[in-house]
Design a protein around this motif. Structure first.
Motif, PDB file in Angstrom:
ATOM      1  N   VAL A 209       0.355  17.165 -32.041  1.00  0.00           N
ATOM      2  CA  VAL A 209       0.601  18.401 -32.287  1.00  0.00           C
ATOM      3  C   VAL A 209      -0.489  19.393 -32.961  1.00  0.00           C
ATOM      4  O   VAL A 209      -1.292  18.802 -33.988  1.00  0.00           O
ATOM      5  CB  VAL A 209       1.848  18.332 -33.184  1.00  0.00           C
ATOM      6  N   VAL A 210      -0.636  20.552 -32.132  1.00  0.00           N
ATOM      7  CA  VAL A 210      -1.871  21.400 -32.875  1.00  0.00           C
ATOM      8  C   VAL A 210      -1.053  22.774 -33.186  1.00  0.00           C
ATOM      9  O   VAL A 210      -0.303  23.114 -32.215  1.00  0.00           O
ATOM     10  CB  VAL A 210      -2.762  21.592 -31.872  1.00  0.00           C
ATOM     11  N   VAL A 211      -1.118  23.155 -34.529  1.00  0.00           N
ATOM     12  CA  VAL A 211      -0.597  24.412 -34.948  1.00  0.00           C
ATOM     13  C   VAL A 211      -1.740  24.886 -35.584  1.00  0.00           C
ATOM     14  O   VAL A 211      -2.398  24.596 -36.474  1.00  0.00           O
ATOM     15  CB  VAL A 211       0.555  24.204 -36.052  1.00  0.00           C
ATOM     16  N   ALA A 212      -2.156  26.203 -34.953  1.00  0.00           N
ATOM     17  CA  ALA A 212      -3.153  27.248 -35.470  1.00  0.00           C
ATOM     18  C   ALA A 212      -2.660  28.671 -35.634  1.00  0.00           C
ATOM     19  O   ALA A 212      -1.716  29.310 -34.938  1.00  0.00           O
ATOM     20  CB  ALA A 212      -4.336  27.324 -34.351  1.00  0.00           C
ATOM     21  N   THR A 258       4.059  15.460 -43.967  1.00  0.00           N
ATOM     22  CA  THR A 258       3.344  15.231 -42.783  1.00  0.00           C
ATOM     23  C   THR A 258       2.293  14.277 -42.600  1.00  0.00           C
ATOM     24  O   THR A 258       2.140  13.547 -41.928  1.00  0.00           O
ATOM     25  CB  THR A 258       2.909  16.760 -42.185  1.00  0.00           C
ATOM     26  N   TRP A 259       1.403  14.820 -43.814  1.00  0.00           N
ATOM     27  CA  TRP A 259       0.157  13.460 -43.912  1.00  0.00           C
ATOM     28  C   TRP A 259       0.874  12.170 -44.021  1.00  0.00           C
ATOM     29  O   TRP A 259       0.459  10.956 -43.279  1.00  0.00           O
ATOM     30  CB  TRP A 259      -0.698  13.929 -45.024  1.00  0.00           C
ATOM     31  N   GLU A 260       1.770  12.066 -44.823  1.00  0.00           N
ATOM     32  CA  GLU A 260       2.507  10.577 -45.314  1.00  0.00           C
ATOM     33  C   GLU A 260       2.957   9.994 -43.813  1.00  0.00           C
ATOM     34  O   GLU A 260       2.650   8.832 -43.543  1.00  0.00           O
ATOM     35  CB  GLU A 260       3.456  10.713 -46.316  1.00  0.00           C
ATOM     36  N   ILE A 261       3.609  10.844 -43.211  1.00  0.00           N
ATOM     37  CA  ILE A 261       4.189  10.279 -41.891  1.00  0.00           C
ATOM     38  C   ILE A 261       3.220   9.847 -40.836  1.00  0.00           C
ATOM     39  O   ILE A 261       2.986   8.816 -40.218  1.00  0.00           O
ATOM     40  CB  ILE A 261       4.997  11.384 -41.144  1.00  0.00           C
ATOM     41  N   VAL A 300      -4.188  22.913 -38.208  1.00  0.00           N
ATOM     42  CA  VAL A 300      -3.556  21.784 -38.539  1.00  0.00           C
ATOM     43  C   VAL A 300      -3.284  20.798 -37.158  1.00  0.00           C
ATOM     44  O   VAL A 300      -2.665  21.308 -36.248  1.00  0.00           O
ATOM     45  CB  VAL A 300      -1.913  21.746 -39.100  1.00  0.00           C
ATOM     46  N   SER A 301      -3.775  19.738 -37.194  1.00  0.00           N
ATOM     47  CA  SER A 301      -3.701  18.948 -36.105  1.00  0.00           C
ATOM     48  C   SER A 301      -3.262  17.418 -36.564  1.00  0.00           C
ATOM     49  O   SER A 301      -3.752  17.039 -37.443  1.00  0.00           O
ATOM     50  CB  SER A 301      -4.751  18.734 -34.833  1.00  0.00           C
ATOM     51  N   PHE A 302      -2.173  17.062 -35.964  1.00  0.00           N
ATOM     52  CA  PHE A 302      -1.776  15.668 -36.463  1.00  0.00           C
ATOM     53  C   PHE A 302      -0.948  14.927 -35.258  1.00  0.00           C
ATOM     54  O   PHE A 302      -0.752  15.375 -34.283  1.00  0.00           O
ATOM     55  CB  PHE A 302      -0.806  15.594 -37.500  1.00  0.00           C
ATOM     56  N   ARG A 303      -1.332  13.580 -35.377  1.00  0.00           N
ATOM     57  CA  ARG A 303      -0.969  12.623 -34.495  1.00  0.00           C
ATOM     58  C   ARG A 303      -0.036  11.735 -35.234  1.00  0.00           C
ATOM     59  O   ARG A 303       0.042  10.954 -36.145  1.00  0.00           O
ATOM     60  CB  ARG A 303      -1.945  11.666 -33.696  1.00  0.00           C
ATOM     61  N   ILE A 304       1.174  11.505 -34.414  1.00  0.00           N
ATOM     62  CA  ILE A 304       2.378  10.534 -34.822  1.00  0.00           C
ATOM     63  C   ILE A 304       2.605   9.185 -33.976  1.00  0.00           C
ATOM     64  O   ILE A 304       2.931   9.864 -32.756  1.00  0.00           O
ATOM     65  CB  ILE A 304       3.659  11.078 -35.137  1.00  0.00           C
ATOM     66  N   GLY A 305       2.528   8.201 -34.207  1.00  0.00           N
ATOM     67  CA  GLY A 305       2.592   7.060 -33.357  1.00  0.00           C
ATOM     68  C   GLY A 305       4.050   6.781 -33.473  1.00  0.00           C
ATOM     69  O   GLY A 305       4.862   7.017 -34.366  1.00  0.00           O
ATOM     70  N   TYR A 306       4.733   6.251 -31.992  1.00  0.00           N
ATOM     71  CA  TYR A 306       6.005   5.764 -31.854  1.00  0.00           C
ATOM     72  C   TYR A 306       6.176   4.612 -31.501  1.00  0.00           C
ATOM     73  O   TYR A 306       7.167   4.377 -30.622  1.00  0.00           O
ATOM     74  CB  TYR A 306       6.874   6.743 -31.019  1.00  0.00           C
ATOM     75  N   ASP A 307       5.106   3.708 -31.608  1.00  0.00           N
ATOM     76  CA  ASP A 307       5.215   2.431 -31.118  1.00  0.00           C
ATOM     77  C   ASP A 307       6.421   1.571 -31.792  1.00  0.00           C
ATOM     78  O   ASP A 307       7.084   0.898 -31.378  1.00  0.00           O
ATOM     79  CB  ASP A 307       3.769   1.617 -31.315  1.00  0.00           C
ATOM     80  N   GLN A 308       6.153   1.866 -33.155  1.00  0.00           N
ATOM     81  CA  GLN A 308       7.151   1.130 -34.153  1.00  0.00           C
ATOM     82  C   GLN A 308       7.905   2.164 -34.823  1.00  0.00           C
ATOM     83  O   GLN A 308       7.399   3.382 -35.498  1.00  0.00           O
ATOM     84  CB  GLN A 308       6.049   0.227 -35.016  1.00  0.00           C
ATOM     85  N   ALA A 309       9.238   1.906 -35.463  1.00  0.00           N
ATOM     86  CA  ALA A 309      10.107   3.013 -36.045  1.00  0.00           C
ATOM     87  C   ALA A 309       9.445   3.080 -37.588  1.00  0.00           C
ATOM     88  O   ALA A 309       8.715   2.178 -38.147  1.00  0.00           O
ATOM     89  CB  ALA A 309      11.353   2.259 -36.202  1.00  0.00           C
ATOM     90  N   ILE A 310       9.338   4.565 -37.735  1.00  0.00           N
ATOM     91  CA  ILE A 310       8.887   4.920 -38.994  1.00  0.00           C
ATOM     92  C   ILE A 310       9.973   4.590 -40.148  1.00  0.00           C
ATOM     93  O   ILE A 310      10.942   5.023 -39.852  1.00  0.00           O
ATOM     94  CB  ILE A 310       8.342   6.284 -39.018  1.00  0.00           C
ATOM     95  N   ASN A 311       9.411   4.120 -41.372  1.00  0.00           N
ATOM     96  CA  ASN A 311      10.409   3.911 -42.314  1.00  0.00           C
ATOM     97  C   ASN A 311      10.144   5.216 -43.000  1.00  0.00           C
ATOM     98  O   ASN A 311       9.421   5.579 -43.939  1.00  0.00           O
ATOM     99  CB  ASN A 311       9.809   3.030 -43.285  1.00  0.00           C
ATOM    100  N   LEU A 312      11.081   6.264 -42.783  1.00  0.00           N
ATOM    101  CA  LEU A 312      11.199   7.464 -43.226  1.00  0.00           C
ATOM    102  C   LEU A 312      11.422   7.661 -44.804  1.00  0.00           C
ATOM    103  O   LEU A 312      10.803   8.391 -45.338  1.00  0.00           O
ATOM    104  CB  LEU A 312      12.534   8.251 -42.558  1.00  0.00           C
ATOM    105  N   GLU A 313      12.455   6.660 -45.282  1.00  0.00           N
ATOM    106  CA  GLU A 313      12.585   6.604 -46.630  1.00  0.00           C
ATOM    107  C   GLU A 313      11.130   6.633 -47.478  1.00  0.00           C
ATOM    108  O   GLU A 313      10.770   6.942 -48.229  1.00  0.00           O
ATOM    109  CB  GLU A 313      13.517   5.501 -46.969  1.00  0.00           C
TER     110      GLU A 313
END
Ligand SMILES: Nc1ncnc2c1ncn2[C@@H]1O[C@H](COP(=O)(O)OP(=O)(O)OP(=O)(O)O)[C@@H](O)[C@H]1O
Ligand SMILES: [Mg+2]
Length: 439
Positions: A209-212, A258-261, A300-313
């Motif tokens: 995602v890129v947000v400018a 967002t950085w943590e995710i 701000v640009s970031f990538r989130i992987g969806y290969d494995q479930a994210i531990n949101l807690e």
């Protein structure tokens, strides 16, 4: 022979030595208010381009800029969305920008589909009509209502494009995209709003995602609370938990969360604003560097992987307490009296005639079903009066074959079905079951 003034370091290249230019990964030439790109439009090229645009317009008073991408062989969404945000700001200041598309046909198509061509040169290039599901074209949002619309469009694309989503992944993505877009509305003071693009890197199983925006930038807003910070220090502090320009307005969770995710999902995170860049990824960790030319605004640009479930807690713990973001299914679907989300086919489909219209609908249904605690989905066909056989097969025939008869009948409830539509769906399912290889 036209001699271009090369702007890259320690190299002098004359325009006619094309072969030499083509061998370089990137070359940027400036001839007064004309800029040419050869090779990759990477972060260095982007810096030079935005720096030169600023110099031309703000320092030298040009009212016309010519961007020539004919020799461009590769472009990336971060740099292109940054350019779009800057170009839109100049258009607002009555600067005319002309864009020459890449000569390479596939690249030119990308410029059009991603809406970059239109946002850079609004006169010569029409708005993208791309409605595909590989990426969301670059969209602009000016206020919270438009932010809601663009984020919904992005989530729709995610659900329709990605196979077998985990529920926590989608919540994490929705949370992060909303936070970063919200920052544009709350902090940026960008007169042209924000620009957002989504790309699905299906092989790496990452979304990008890129947000400018072209507003006042992070260093300026952070300095309202910490006047002593340099631009690099401002970026470093902005991503820390609880750092906000004004505790009356925010809590300082958006960038940090967002950085943590991105860290938890082995993605990447990048901030560009003022004279500083901040990069974080698994290989190198966190790096903060000084830019050669400043960015007016924030990217701000970031990538989130969806290969494995994210531990949101773990990812979203603020002040020691886990934060539970809103859940996509809960928020976006009404439940029927049996507690099943109602999937209104008329709202979810761009048409009922083709396989192309059916394919994203099936994926979306499968994703909703795959979200662990969804037992069944009620597919509401009240407003659907006719479907083509190919559409019926693409959605229901294939879903029946993928899930198997027992699972299909326990998980998919068709409600409000017109007798003719029912007949067509039945027929599509029977035909699909007769095909070799079906369950
Ligand atoms: N697009 C932007 N333009 C200018 N400044 C920004 C932008 N995005 C973030 N900032 C700055 O970074 C700070 C931290 O942002 P962050 O999203 O982490 O927290 P917040 O928005 O203040 O609070 P919260 O996200 O919890 O509502 C902001 O307070 C603001 O100073
Ligand atoms: Mg925020």
């Amino acid at each position: 022979v036209k001699i271009f003034r090369p702007v890259f370091d320690n190299k002098f290249v004359v325009g006619r030595f094309k072969t030499l230019v083509w061998c370089l990964p990137m070359a940027f030439f400036r001839d007064t208010n004309t800029f040419k790109i050869f090779g990759e439009f990477d972060s260095e090229a982007s810096s030079k381009m935005t720096g030169a645009m600023y110099d031309c317009v703000t320092k030298q008073g040009y009212k016309e800029l010519n961007l020539n991408f004919e020799g461009c062989t590769k472009a990336f969404s971060t740099e292109m969305v940054t350019l779009c945000a800057q170009a839109q700001k100049y258009w607002q200041q009555s600067v005319d920008i002309s864009l020459k598309l890449p000569s390479d046909a596939a690249m030119a198509r990308l410029f059009n589909n991603a809406n970059w061509a239109h946002l850079i040169d609004v006169h010569s290039h029409a708005e993208s009509r791309y409605r595909g599901y590989t990426h969301a074209r670059t969209m602009r949002f000016n206020n919270e209502v438009e932010q809601f619309e663009v984020v919904n469009r992005i989530l729709d694309i995610l659900l329709s494009a990605i196979r077998h989503f985990k529920r926590s992944d989608l919540s994490a993505m929705e949370w992060a995209i909303n936070e970063i877009a919200d920052n544009v509305i709350n902090h940026s003071e960008s007169s042209v709003g924000g620009f957002i693009q989504l790309t699905n890197h299906s092989q790496r199983k990452q979304i990008e995602v890129v947000v400018a925006d072209s507003g006042i930038g992070i260093p300026t807003t952070i300095r309202s609370a910490h006047p002593e910070y340099s631009d690099s220090e401002a970026l470093d502090s902005a991503i820390r938990e609880g750092v906000t320009r004004d505790p009356q307005i925010g809590q300082g969770n958006g960038l940090f969360g967002t950085w943590e995710i991105t860290k938890k999902s082995l993605g990447m995170f990048k901030l560009q604003s003022g004279w500083a860049n901040l990069d974080s990824d698994e290989q190198v960790g966190l790096r903060i560097s000084k830019r050669v030319t400043p960015i007016k605004g924030c990217v701000v640009s970031f990538r989130i992987g969806y290969d494995q479930a994210i531990n949101l807690e773990e990812a979203l713990t603020f002040s020691g307490k886990p934060h539970k973001p809103v859940d996509y299914v809960d928020v976006h679907f009404e439940l029927d009296e049996d507690g099943r989300p109602i999937f209104n086919l008329a709202n979810e489909s761009s048409g009922f005639g083709s396989r192309k219209a059916g394919d994203p609908v099936r994926r979306k249904l499968r994703n909703i079903l795959a979200m662990s605690d969804v037992q069944a989905v009620a597919v509401d066909l009240t407003e659907v009066h006719l479907v083509s056989s190919s559409y019926a097969d693409e959605v229901f025939g294939k879903l029946f074959s993928e899930l198997g008869p027992l699972e299909f009948s326990s998980k998919i409830a068709l409600i409000g079905v017109d007798p003719l539509v029912k007949q067509l769906i039945d027929k599509a399912i029977v035909q699909r079951m007769q095909q070799p290889g079906s369950t």
